[in-house]
Motif scaffolding. Structure first.
Motif, short mmCIF file in Angstrom:
data_model
loop_
_atom_site.label_atom_id
_atom_site.label_comp_id
_atom_site.label_asym_id
_atom_site.label_seq_id
_atom_site.Cartn_x
_atom_site.Cartn_y
_atom_site.Cartn_z
N LYS A 356 0.81 -1.21 0.00
CA LYS A 356 0.00 0.00 0.00
C LYS A 356 0.85 1.27 0.00
O LYS A 356 0.37 2.34 -0.32
CB LYS A 356 -0.91 0.00 1.24
N PHE A 357 2.13 1.14 0.37
CA PHE A 357 2.98 2.32 0.47
C PHE A 357 4.43 1.88 0.35
O PHE A 357 4.82 0.85 0.91
CB PHE A 357 2.75 3.02 1.81
N ASP A 358 5.22 2.65 -0.39
CA ASP A 358 6.63 2.32 -0.59
C ASP A 358 7.41 3.63 -0.62
O ASP A 358 7.15 4.48 -1.47
CB ASP A 358 6.81 1.55 -1.90
N MET A 359 8.33 3.81 0.31
CA MET A 359 9.10 5.06 0.39
C MET A 359 10.52 4.80 -0.08
O MET A 359 11.20 3.90 0.43
CB MET A 359 9.12 5.57 1.84
N ALA A 360 10.98 5.59 -1.04
CA ALA A 360 12.33 5.43 -1.58
C ALA A 360 13.37 5.79 -0.52
O ALA A 360 13.27 6.83 0.13
CB ALA A 360 12.51 6.31 -2.81
N TRP A 361 14.37 4.92 -0.37
CA TRP A 361 15.41 5.14 0.62
C TRP A 361 16.15 6.45 0.37
O TRP A 361 16.40 7.24 1.28
CB TRP A 361 16.40 3.97 0.59
N LYS A 362 16.52 6.69 -0.89
CA LYS A 362 17.32 7.88 -1.21
C LYS A 362 16.52 9.16 -0.99
O LYS A 362 17.09 10.21 -0.68
CB LYS A 362 17.82 7.81 -2.66
N GLU A 363 15.21 9.08 -1.14
CA GLU A 363 14.38 10.27 -0.88
C GLU A 363 14.41 10.62 0.61
O GLU A 363 14.55 11.79 0.98
CB GLU A 363 12.95 10.01 -1.34
N LEU A 364 14.32 9.62 1.47
CA LEU A 364 14.42 9.87 2.90
C LEU A 364 15.81 10.37 3.28
O LEU A 364 15.96 11.22 4.16
CB LEU A 364 14.10 8.59 3.69
N GLU A 365 16.82 9.84 2.60
CA GLU A 365 18.19 10.28 2.86
C GLU A 365 18.34 11.76 2.51
O GLU A 365 18.94 12.53 3.26
CB GLU A 365 19.17 9.43 2.05
N SER A 366 17.79 12.16 1.36
CA SER A 366 17.92 13.55 0.93
C SER A 366 17.22 14.52 1.88
O SER A 366 17.60 15.68 1.99
CB SER A 366 17.36 13.72 -0.50
N GLN A 367 16.19 14.02 2.58
CA GLN A 367 15.46 14.85 3.53
C GLN A 367 16.06 14.81 4.94
O GLN A 367 15.59 15.49 5.84
CB GLN A 367 13.99 14.40 3.60
N GLY A 368 17.11 13.98 5.10
CA GLY A 368 17.79 13.92 6.39
C GLY A 368 17.16 13.00 7.41
O GLY A 368 17.58 12.97 8.57
N TRP A 369 16.15 12.21 6.99
CA TRP A 369 15.48 11.33 7.94
C TRP A 369 16.26 10.05 8.19
O TRP A 369 16.06 9.36 9.19
CB TRP A 369 14.07 10.98 7.45
N ILE A 370 17.14 9.66 7.25
CA ILE A 370 18.05 8.54 7.49
C ILE A 370 19.45 9.01 7.09
O ILE A 370 19.61 10.01 6.37
CB ILE A 370 17.66 7.27 6.71
N ALA A 371 20.46 8.29 7.56
CA ALA A 371 21.84 8.70 7.31
C ALA A 371 22.22 8.51 5.84
O ALA A 371 21.69 7.64 5.14
CB ALA A 371 22.79 7.89 8.19
N LYS A 372 23.16 9.33 5.38
CA LYS A 372 23.71 9.18 4.04
C LYS A 372 24.80 8.12 4.11
O LYS A 372 25.80 8.27 4.81
CB LYS A 372 24.29 10.51 3.55
N VAL A 373 24.61 7.03 3.37
CA VAL A 373 25.50 5.87 3.50
C VAL A 373 26.36 5.69 2.25
O VAL A 373 25.88 5.78 1.13
CB VAL A 373 24.69 4.58 3.75
N THR A 374 27.64 5.42 2.48
CA THR A 374 28.57 5.02 1.43
C THR A 374 28.78 3.51 1.53
O THR A 374 29.08 3.00 2.62
CB THR A 374 29.92 5.73 1.59
N CYS A 375 28.59 2.79 0.44
CA CYS A 375 28.75 1.33 0.45
C CYS A 375 30.03 0.96 -0.29
O CYS A 375 30.28 1.45 -1.40
CB CYS A 375 27.56 0.66 -0.24
N GLN A 376 30.83 0.09 0.31
CA GLN A 376 32.10 -0.29 -0.31
C GLN A 376 32.40 -1.76 -0.07
O GLN A 376 32.34 -2.25 1.05
CB GLN A 376 33.24 0.57 0.26
N GLU A 377 32.69 -2.46 -1.16
CA GLU A 377 33.12 -3.86 -1.08
C GLU A 377 34.64 -3.90 -1.16
O GLU A 377 35.23 -3.33 -2.07
CB GLU A 377 32.51 -4.68 -2.20
N VAL A 378 35.25 -4.57 -0.20
CA VAL A 378 36.72 -4.71 -0.19
C VAL A 378 37.05 -6.17 -0.48
O VAL A 378 36.69 -7.05 0.29
CB VAL A 378 37.31 -4.28 1.17
N ARG A 379 37.72 -6.40 -1.61
CA ARG A 379 38.06 -7.76 -2.01
C ARG A 379 39.48 -8.09 -1.55
O ARG A 379 40.40 -7.32 -1.76
CB ARG A 379 37.93 -7.92 -3.52
N VAL A 380 39.62 -9.27 -0.95
CA VAL A 380 40.91 -9.68 -0.40
C VAL A 380 41.20 -11.11 -0.86
O VAL A 380 40.29 -11.95 -0.94
CB VAL A 380 40.90 -9.57 1.15
N HIS A 381 42.43 -11.40 -1.16
CA HIS A 381 42.82 -12.75 -1.57
C HIS A 381 42.69 -13.71 -0.39
O HIS A 381 42.84 -13.32 0.77
CB HIS A 381 44.26 -12.77 -2.09
#
Length: 568
Positions: A356-381
């Motif tokens: 019935k309702f779906d809120m975009a994560w990035k929209e909430l982020e832009s409004q400051g309601w959730i934190a701005k997140v940086t995602c990073q994958e670190v590959r190791v042998h």
């Protein structure tokens, strides 16, 4: 077909859609497309979506017009849109609402304005036991006992039912939200939270369905506001004892309900009150496979007027069966993702309700309601010893060896130095691995075997800043409120679980009380292994929400300079 190679979409006749990630309109197109199509693959240059009947039904139920879906494709497709795609969208989207369940007098009817469809339904042998006599050309009487199971069967045949039948009021319980005049710290619903409650409780539209919002967006608050709309005895089902406690604290702090009106029902406490909060685990507990689920009687312990399914994507199969039997009770599902690892999204749609309702994560982020997140994958042998063992093992054992790769410890040490003053969580799948990390770092580890009181004490120390680093098993995937956690380091996970990836990111999404409203999510992956293959599937959910996922390769020569871009 009009050809315009400057546009970002390629629409294919099999209902798959390719979206160029480097196109200037990528973000705006992705925002609309993701409402009615599912992200399937996310390579660097082209994201692949699939339009499915269920994705269309959820979009339609959430109020998205067919014209908007078609226009999105037609306006942005390089080579036009195959007519079969447009007709397919109309065909499937229009099926939501062809069949309706309605009350007529004291009877429950399956109703349709399409008499041909009703005749088809009537002719299906698998449905005959659920159907009673016809009521003219446009209605068939059905037993209320089959309200849920009939919806399940019909969606399998490609006909989602719009359930407009009445709901029982349940036991009356006045629930008053506290406002600025009644508490020291003002409590007020945010605009999107009000919209979510309105979407669930539209007048004349039943009042059952699923609300999809990111972790940290206040799903518990939305559930409480829905309770206040219904003013009735409420059963809340959630994922663990920690979540039970959090729900109770929030209910008592944000409503006028008293302590003796809110009960807990779990392994140690079985207190049924006008508002009762239970765990999925207790409902599905039994001595052995031949025993009945004794605690399922909780569904009939009181005259519930509302049942809230927290983390509805975790709903166990036995609870689906119980839910099919209580379709006359209002149902609210709360989740950060409709993805289920068992593929039972259609059952959520039929038995709990459509989206019935779906809120975009990035929209909430832009409004400051959730934190701005940086995602990073670190590959190791793989370390040398692990590499030899990996080559001599089967596929399942290879995944675990890659997950527990001892070479990851160097990366962990490096990341902890980069974020030395920030509240950090290390999250993993394997207890042995987490215990080794705990021993190495000196930080405490929380697992499912730890006593609840001890867990809560460690969580409390972390919240107060007395404990800068906490190591957690998958017990912390769900409903753990650690608002100041700013760094998450994922060292191992459950195969390709997009659901788990979303929940783990959720541990650091809550807005920060001080400094920049920002967080970092690291995932340490063993390169060129089974783990790397599954990691690509896990990332799909985050990419779907608009997050950029940087991939870096670990080098022992990496300098300890915060924010440095490592070699790719």
């Amino acid at each position: 077909m009009k050809v315009d190679p400057t546009r970002p979409l390629i629409v294919q006749s099999d209902l798959s859609v390719l979206l160029e990630t480097h196109h200037p309109e990528f973000e705006s197109v992705r925002g609309v497309l993701s409402r009615f199509a599912d992200l399937i693959k996310s390579p660097e240059h082209l994201h692949m979506y699939r339009i499915t009947p269920l994705s269309l039904w959820n979009a339609t139920a959430a109020g998205m017009p067919i014209e908007q879906m078609s226009a999105c494709l037609q306006q942005h497709a390089k080579f036009g849109v195959p007519s079969s795609v447009l007709s397919g969208i109309r065909k499937y989207a229009n099926r939501y609402g062809i069949l309706r369940m309605e009350d007529v007098g004291n009877e429950l009817y399956l109703v349709s304005d399409d008499t041909v469809v009703l005749k088809e339904i009537r002719a299906h042998d698998s449905l005959k036991k659920y159907l009673e006599d016809t009521r003219g050309e446009r209605a068939i009487a059905i037993s209320p006992a089959y309200r849920g199971v009939l919806k399940q069967e019909l969606i399998k045949l490609g006909y989602p039912v719009e359930d407009l039948a009445a709901y029982r009021s349940g036991e009356f319980l006045p629930i008053q939200l506290r406002d600025e005049e009644t508490i020291e710290e003002p409590f007020q619903l945010r605009d999107y939270q009000k919209s979510a409650v309105d979407a669930f409780h539209r007048i004349g539209e039943g009042g059952s369905g699923v609300l999809v919002l990111p972790c940290g967006a206040g799903k518990t608050v939305i559930g409480i506001a829905a309770m206040a709309r219904c003013n009735c005895a409420t059963l809340i089902l959630t994922s663990n004892v920690t979540s039970v406690k959090q729900w109770k604290r929030e209910i008592l702090s944000k409503t006028g309900l008293k302590e003796d009106q809110v009960g807990e029902y779990n392994g140690t406490t079985k207190d049924v009150r006008p508002v009762t909060i239970a765990t999925y685990q207790i409902l599905t507990h039994r001595g052995n496979k031949k025993d009945d689920f004794a605690h399922m009687r909780l569904f009939s312990e009181r005259e519930w007027g509302l049942i809230i399914y927290d983390e509805v994507h975790l709903l166990p199969a036995p609870v689906f069966r119980a839910t099919a039997d209580i379709q006359a009770t209002r149902r609210l599902g709360l989740t950060a993702t409709l993805i289920r690892e068992d593929g039972r999204e259609e059952d959520v749609f039929s038995l709990v309700g459509p989206k019935k309702f779906d809120m975009a994560w990035k929209e909430l982020e832009s409004q400051g309601w959730i934190a701005k997140v940086t995602c990073q994958e670190v590959r190791v042998h793989l370390s040398e010893g692990d590499r030899d063992l990996y080559g001599a093992s089967g596929a399942r054992q290879q995944f675990r060896i890659a997950g527990e790769n001892t070479g990851k410890q160097q990366v962990i040490d490096h990341l902890l130095r980069l974020h030395v003053d920030e509240p950090t969580l290390i999250i993993g799948q394997y207890i042995d691995q987490l215990e080794q990390i705990s021993s190495h770092t000196g930080a405490p580890m929380i697992s499912g075997s730890m006593a609840y009181e001890q867990r809560e004490e460690l969580y409390d120390q972390f919240k107060k800043g007395q404990l800068p680093l906490l190591i957690v098993s998958k017990v912390a995937n769900f409903a753990v409120d650690l608002p100041d956690a700013a760094v998450a380091i994922q060292v191992s996970g459950s195969y390709g679980s997009r659901q788990e990836e979303a929940q783990r990111l959720g541990r650091i999404l809550r807005p920060k009380s001080s400094g920049a409203n920002a967080a970092v999510f690291y995932s340490i992956i063993s390169e060129d292994t089974k783990e790397q293959d599954f990691a690509m599937k896990r990332q799909l959910f985050l990419v779907e929400q608009g997050y950029e996922y940087r991939i870096t390769r670990w080098s022992s020569e990496t300098k300890d300079r915060k924010g440095e871009q490592h070699e790719i």
